[in-house]
Motif scaffolding. Structure first.
Motif, PDB file in Angstrom:
ATOM      1  N   ALA A 145       0.809  -1.220   0.000  1.00  0.00           N
ATOM      2  CA  ALA A 145       0.000   0.000   0.000  1.00  0.00           C
ATOM      3  C   ALA A 145       0.843   1.271   0.000  1.00  0.00           C
ATOM      4  O   ALA A 145       0.297   2.378  -0.012  1.00  0.00           O
ATOM      5  CB  ALA A 145      -0.918  -0.004   1.234  1.00  0.00           C
ATOM      6  N   MET A 146       2.179   1.136   0.016  1.00  0.00           N
ATOM      7  CA  MET A 146       3.048   2.314   0.072  1.00  0.00           C
ATOM      8  C   MET A 146       3.025   3.064  -1.261  1.00  0.00           C
ATOM      9  O   MET A 146       3.155   2.454  -2.314  1.00  0.00           O
ATOM     10  CB  MET A 146       4.477   1.876   0.412  1.00  0.00           C
ATOM     11  CG  MET A 146       5.472   3.027   0.540  1.00  0.00           C
ATOM     12  SD  MET A 146       7.150   2.431   0.922  1.00  0.00           S
ATOM     13  CE  MET A 146       6.928   1.854   2.610  1.00  0.00           C
ATOM     14  N   PRO A 147       2.892   4.402  -1.205  1.00  0.00           N
ATOM     15  CA  PRO A 147       2.943   5.184  -2.453  1.00  0.00           C
ATOM     16  C   PRO A 147       4.305   5.037  -3.125  1.00  0.00           C
ATOM     17  O   PRO A 147       5.323   4.821  -2.467  1.00  0.00           O
ATOM     18  CB  PRO A 147       2.706   6.627  -1.982  1.00  0.00           C
ATOM     19  CG  PRO A 147       2.071   6.493  -0.641  1.00  0.00           C
ATOM     20  CD  PRO A 147       2.594   5.229  -0.042  1.00  0.00           C
ATOM     21  N   LEU A 148       4.329   5.193  -4.457  1.00  0.00           N
ATOM     22  CA  LEU A 148       5.557   5.009  -5.211  1.00  0.00           C
ATOM     23  C   LEU A 148       6.657   5.960  -4.763  1.00  0.00           C
ATOM     24  O   LEU A 148       7.839   5.577  -4.693  1.00  0.00           O
ATOM     25  CB  LEU A 148       5.282   5.214  -6.707  1.00  0.00           C
ATOM     26  CG  LEU A 148       6.511   5.162  -7.629  1.00  0.00           C
ATOM     27  CD1 LEU A 148       7.218   3.821  -7.516  1.00  0.00           C
ATOM     28  CD2 LEU A 148       6.126   5.464  -9.061  1.00  0.00           C
ATOM     29  N   GLY A 149       6.306   7.198  -4.408  1.00  0.00           N
ATOM     30  CA  GLY A 149       7.326   8.151  -3.970  1.00  0.00           C
ATOM     31  C   GLY A 149       8.073   7.660  -2.744  1.00  0.00           C
ATOM     32  O   GLY A 149       9.313   7.712  -2.692  1.00  0.00           O
ATOM     33  N   GLU A 150       7.342   7.143  -1.743  1.00  0.00           N
ATOM     34  CA  GLU A 150       7.982   6.615  -0.540  1.00  0.00           C
ATOM     35  C   GLU A 150       8.771   5.345  -0.842  1.00  0.00           C
ATOM     36  O   GLU A 150       9.870   5.141  -0.326  1.00  0.00           O
ATOM     37  CB  GLU A 150       6.923   6.345   0.528  1.00  0.00           C
ATOM     38  CG  GLU A 150       6.227   7.603   1.047  1.00  0.00           C
ATOM     39  CD  GLU A 150       5.229   7.265   2.139  1.00  0.00           C
ATOM     40  OE1 GLU A 150       5.389   6.197   2.781  1.00  0.00           O
ATOM     41  OE2 GLU A 150       4.284   8.041   2.344  1.00  0.00           O
TER      42      GLU A 150
END
Length: 454
Positions: free
Chosen positions: A327-332
């Protein structure tokens, strides 16, 4: 009352009684040697009193003010006893010299003097043996010093008897010379006691202890280097502080096992000891590049798998799967991968090429539902067909479950026992690809290889 206290108390009463008897007889017959011997016993009585008080303090458990315990109180008692002996020796030597130069009258030796000395020798031998036994069993240096005092009483009383015999046979100077000999003997005992006590108070230990411990610990599996080894004695107890290096590839459980082994080795070598073991991870010569990549990732607490290392002429290339929360956003997620790449370059070298593939992690608990038997049979048929085409035998234990994002498939298969793991993986992977082509909804497929049965 502890055993050490009881022994010290009995010794105190014995010292007082013997001192009084010898002093009275010595004054009555005018013998400086016997009076000196009585004073020697008197210092023993004072020393025994100090010993009694010291062992009471020394037996107290460790506290905030004395984290290593109170064993040094016994050393202070022994130091005081040695000082008393030196003072007595000096005083007696001066008086003996004055009597010798002044040609003092010889003592009136009689049977009572011999009887007192004989009884005193027997009692002191008994007390010295009891004190020595208790000192060995309890590790008390104060009781050991007290035992030495009683033995010194036996020696000085024997010297007095020799002087009395010489006096009877007409040697008028014998009493003064005997007193001087006793003074020299007492002084030697005092110096010896002070030297040994000074060693204890300054934490001096035999170099053999350190060398033996270092050799035994260095031979333990997992110990790479001994950085520091310190031993100090407080009363009968030894405290060992050790700092050592272990391979940085060791897990926490492996490091803990090395620590337990070191503590057990120290306890086996020094019975009454307490060890403080500090371990540090250190690189070793036979670390592989794969291990170093895992170490760099573990320091950043980033799980990785599928590591591939390539030699590209004069530089290396590392590719791997970097596991992140699905579920982590691509930026992170990209920041996590960049941090991992920087850690690998810092570990292996700035010129290395690093490629990371983001692999989403599944939650620990995924809801799943078993599919009907006919659908499971359809998956099993496709798996068996792909297995026949790729040299895989005996597809069995097929399980198919529906999950949120598709279908989960697991199956067992068999290969010849001598086949390499790389070839097994290649063939099993081919079976998995065939199943994915037939059933694109497969989200996760797991194959479990087993050796063929004879």
């Amino acid at each position: 009352m502890t055993r050490k206290e009881r022994v010290a108390l009995v010794s105190l009463f014995a010292s007082i009684g013997l001192t009084a008897a010898k002093l009275i007889v010595g004054l009555l017959i005018g013998s400086l040697a016997l009076v000196t011997d009585a004073l020697h016993s008197g210092t023993d009585a004072i020393a025994t009193l100090v010993t009694f008080l010291a062992v009471r303090f020394a037996d107290r458990p460790a506290d905030d003010d004395h984290p290593y315990g109170h064993g040094k109180f016994e050393d202070l008692a022994a130091l005081g006893e040695g000082t008393l002996l030196l003072v007595l020796a000096g005083g007696v030597a001066v008086e003996a010299w004055n009597r010798f130069v002044g040609a003092a009258a010889p003592p009136s030796v009689n049977f009572i003097a011999f009887a007192v000395l004989g009884v005193e020798i027997l009692i002191n031998l008994w007390r010295a043996r009891a004190l020595h036994k208790a000192a060995v069993e309890t590790g008390s240096r104060a009781l050991a010093a007290d035992a030495m005092h009683f033995l010194s009483d036996v020696a000085s009383s024997t010297i007095v008897i020799v002087g009395f015999v010489a006096t009877i046979y007409g040697a008028d100077w014998a009493d003064s010379v005997t007193a001087a000999a006793i003074a020299l003997f007492i002084g030697w005992l005092g110096l010896r006691m002070i030297r040994r006590t000074a060693d204890e108070l300054t934490d001096r230990v035999s170099p053999t202890i350190g060398r033996t411990l270092r050799r035994l610990l260095q031979d333990l599996p997992g110990v790479v280097a001994i950085d520091q080894l310190r031993v100090r004695a407080v009363g009968p107890r030894h405290f060992v502080d050790i700092s050592a290096g272990v391979p940085r590839t060791f897990s926490l459980s492996e490091t803990a096992a090395v620590k337990r082994a070191m503590a057990a080795t120290i306890s086996a070598e020094i019975a009454d000891s307490e060890a403080t073991v500090s371990l540090r991870p250190m690189p070793i010569d036979d670390e592989s590049l794969r291990e170093r990549v895992f170490l760099a990732a573990s320091r950043e607490r980033i799980p990785v798998h599928h590591i591939t290392i390539q030699h590209l002429g004069d530089r290396l290339s590392v590719s791997l799967d970097c596991e992140v929360d699905g579920a982590m956003p691509l930026g992170e997620a990209h920041e996590v991968a960049s941090r991992l790449e920087a850690a690998i370059r810092a570990e292996i070298g700035a010129e290395i090429e690093v490629e990371t593939h983001l692999e989403p992690l599944y939650p620990d608990l995924i809801p799943g539902a078993k599919l009907p038997d006919d659908r499971v049979a359809a998956y099993a048929a496709v798996l068996k067909e792909a297995a026949e085409q790729n040299g895989v035998s005996d597809i069995h234990n097929v399980r198919v479950r529906e999950i949120d994002e598709g279908v989960f498939v697991a199956f067992h298969c068999r290969f010849p026992p001598a086949l390499s793991a790389a070839e097994v993986h290649r063939r099993a992977d081919a079976v998995e690809r065939g199943a994915r082509i037939a059933f694109p909804e497969i989200r996760r497929i797991v194959s479990h290889p087993e050796p063929l049965r004879e």
